[in-house]
Design a protein around this motif. Sequence first.
Motif, PDB file in Angstrom:
ATOM      1  N   ILE A  96      -3.241   6.867  -1.177  1.00  0.00           N
ATOM      2  CA  ILE A  96      -2.750   5.542  -0.872  1.00  0.00           C
ATOM      3  C   ILE A  96      -2.013   4.217  -1.961  1.00  0.00           C
ATOM      4  O   ILE A  96      -3.342   4.306  -3.160  1.00  0.00           O
ATOM      5  CB  ILE A  96      -3.597   5.076  -0.039  1.00  0.00           C
ATOM      6  N   CYS A  97      -2.021   3.446  -0.936  1.00  0.00           N
ATOM      7  CA  CYS A  97      -1.319   2.250  -2.856  1.00  0.00           C
ATOM      8  C   CYS A  97      -2.857   1.820  -3.074  1.00  0.00           C
ATOM      9  O   CYS A  97      -3.162   1.576  -3.958  1.00  0.00           O
ATOM     10  CB  CYS A  97      -0.534   1.588  -2.005  1.00  0.00           C
ATOM     11  N   GLY A  98      -3.309   0.924  -2.040  1.00  0.00           N
ATOM     12  CA  GLY A  98      -4.411   0.075  -1.629  1.00  0.00           C
ATOM     13  C   GLY A  98      -5.981   0.630  -2.969  1.00  0.00           C
ATOM     14  O   GLY A  98      -6.300   1.081  -2.890  1.00  0.00           O
ATOM     15  N   GLY A  99      -6.169  -0.398  -4.170  1.00  0.00           N
ATOM     16  CA  GLY A  99      -7.102  -0.180  -4.642  1.00  0.00           C
ATOM     17  C   GLY A  99      -6.396   0.549  -5.550  1.00  0.00           C
ATOM     18  O   GLY A  99      -7.632   0.671  -6.579  1.00  0.00           O
ATOM     19  N   PHE A 100      -5.686   0.569  -6.295  1.00  0.00           N
ATOM     20  CA  PHE A 100      -5.020   1.833  -6.660  1.00  0.00           C
ATOM     21  C   PHE A 100      -4.098   0.606  -7.893  1.00  0.00           C
ATOM     22  O   PHE A 100      -2.919   0.932  -7.201  1.00  0.00           O
ATOM     23  CB  PHE A 100      -4.662   2.807  -6.919  1.00  0.00           C
ATOM     24  N   ASN A 101      -4.232   0.559  -9.281  1.00  0.00           N
ATOM     25  CA  ASN A 101      -2.870   0.394  -9.615  1.00  0.00           C
ATOM     26  C   ASN A 101      -2.251   1.028 -10.656  1.00  0.00           C
ATOM     27  O   ASN A 101      -2.991   2.647 -10.066  1.00  0.00           O
ATOM     28  CB  ASN A 101      -3.304  -0.581 -11.338  1.00  0.00           C
ATOM     29  N   PRO A 138      -3.460  -5.684  -8.437  1.00  0.00           N
ATOM     30  CA  PRO A 138      -2.471  -6.183  -9.908  1.00  0.00           C
ATOM     31  C   PRO A 138      -2.004  -4.906 -10.290  1.00  0.00           C
ATOM     32  O   PRO A 138      -2.368  -3.947 -10.512  1.00  0.00           O
ATOM     33  CB  PRO A 138      -3.435  -6.538 -10.757  1.00  0.00           C
ATOM     34  N   GLY A 139      -0.787  -4.497 -10.219  1.00  0.00           N
ATOM     35  CA  GLY A 139      -0.216  -3.822 -11.006  1.00  0.00           C
ATOM     36  C   GLY A 139       0.041  -2.240 -10.490  1.00  0.00           C
ATOM     37  O   GLY A 139       0.044  -1.296 -10.639  1.00  0.00           O
ATOM     38  N   GLY A 140      -0.148  -2.257  -9.446  1.00  0.00           N
ATOM     39  CA  GLY A 140       0.190  -1.196  -7.631  1.00  0.00           C
ATOM     40  C   GLY A 140       1.031  -1.487  -7.291  1.00  0.00           C
ATOM     41  O   GLY A 140       1.572  -2.284  -7.366  1.00  0.00           O
ATOM     42  N   ASN A 141       1.178  -0.405  -6.704  1.00  0.00           N
ATOM     43  CA  ASN A 141       2.248  -0.090  -5.096  1.00  0.00           C
ATOM     44  C   ASN A 141       1.913  -0.955  -4.108  1.00  0.00           C
ATOM     45  O   ASN A 141       0.969  -0.882  -4.064  1.00  0.00           O
ATOM     46  CB  ASN A 141       2.674   1.529  -5.315  1.00  0.00           C
ATOM     47  N   ASN A 142       2.975  -1.249  -3.493  1.00  0.00           N
ATOM     48  CA  ASN A 142       3.267  -2.427  -2.641  1.00  0.00           C
ATOM     49  C   ASN A 142       3.451  -1.486  -1.400  1.00  0.00           C
ATOM     50  O   ASN A 142       2.651  -1.696  -0.126  1.00  0.00           O
ATOM     51  CB  ASN A 142       3.866  -3.217  -2.723  1.00  0.00           C
TER      52      ASN A 142
END
Length: 317
Positions: A96-101, A138-142
Amino acid sequence: MKITEHIAQAKDTLISFEVLPPLKGKSINSIYEHLDPLMEFKPSWINVTYHRSESMFKKKTDGTFEKVEVRKRPGTVGICAAIMNHYQVDAVPHIICGGFNMRETEDALIDLNFLGIDNVLALRGDAPKNEASFSPEPGGNNYAIDLLKQVTNLNNGIYLDEDIQNGGKTDFCIGVAGYPEKHFEAPNPEIDLRYLKEKVDAGAHYIMTQMFFDNQKFFAFVEACRAAGITAPIIPGLKPLTSKKQLSVLPRIFHVDIPTELSNEIMKCKTDAECEQVGAEWLVQQSKELKQFGVPVLHYYTLGKPSIIHQVVQKVI
Ligand code: FAD
């Protein structure tokens, strides 16, 4: 083996399951106890969901509160490795994108590759419970498409640091989510479909759908996908409705409709056991019709109800 290879080699409709990591503190045996009865159906693979951490306020010794990030269901990568080792069956982690850069995501993908995992389901994830809308790290996938592009880059040997040129490439088969009843944030089905097509055009190999209880919605979705030029396999995600409470919870959380015929039958039930029987029978009929329609795979969300899934699959295969 890749999902696309499983599908290409299949002589009949395949079966796959999805499990959630157990709550923190529980042992891997809870996963085996959950899956053991289902293994007689020889699932082609088992998906393992990913859960982002949530903010919680914890009381400190001085009586004040501090905000901490707690992941209630950690362990997706470890569970995938354990499943592959224990059952010799492919495990498909959700990422998942959320919570990860993006750097953390790259490291996780490298781990998955070293473990011999061939597939990932690339998702955006939802907003944490206490936040109104999704926002990336920040710096993560949208969006899921950004995560998908990161995996595709790695498949082509392109790492985040351009000076890494060791020739190492991953070779993930990448799935993405599709919504027969539209993703709840999309203004209309056409726009949602446009974004889905963008994911496939960007390199997604197959689509796995949100649960649905009305096959007509799935058939219309497949037709719309094909008309839009999406040729990737579309795998239906299936779940039994098992209680009266779910008549309101599932539409609220997953934004799916419950057909009147099914809700009327559930309303007549006097006990949870009766609801489970009605939900199981509905899913049997849904599965048989989907099989006849020619879906490549019947993918069951087992969500703590392996005995019902067992009962259903036994009547379907
Ligand atoms: P996206 O494809 O990014 O779409 C999100 C929304 O943005 C949609 O409304 C879409 O129409 C829109 N959109 C897409 N691209 C763009 C763009 N470029 N510009 C503007 N708008 C755009 N969640 C978890 O946290 N963990 C899991 O393990 C998990 N497993 C799932 C498995 C399946 C099969 C499904 C269907 C969902 C799962 N989810 C999981 C839930 C999922 O993360 C949420 O539904 C999330 O809200 C959307 O994820 P997505 O990958 O579809 O997002």
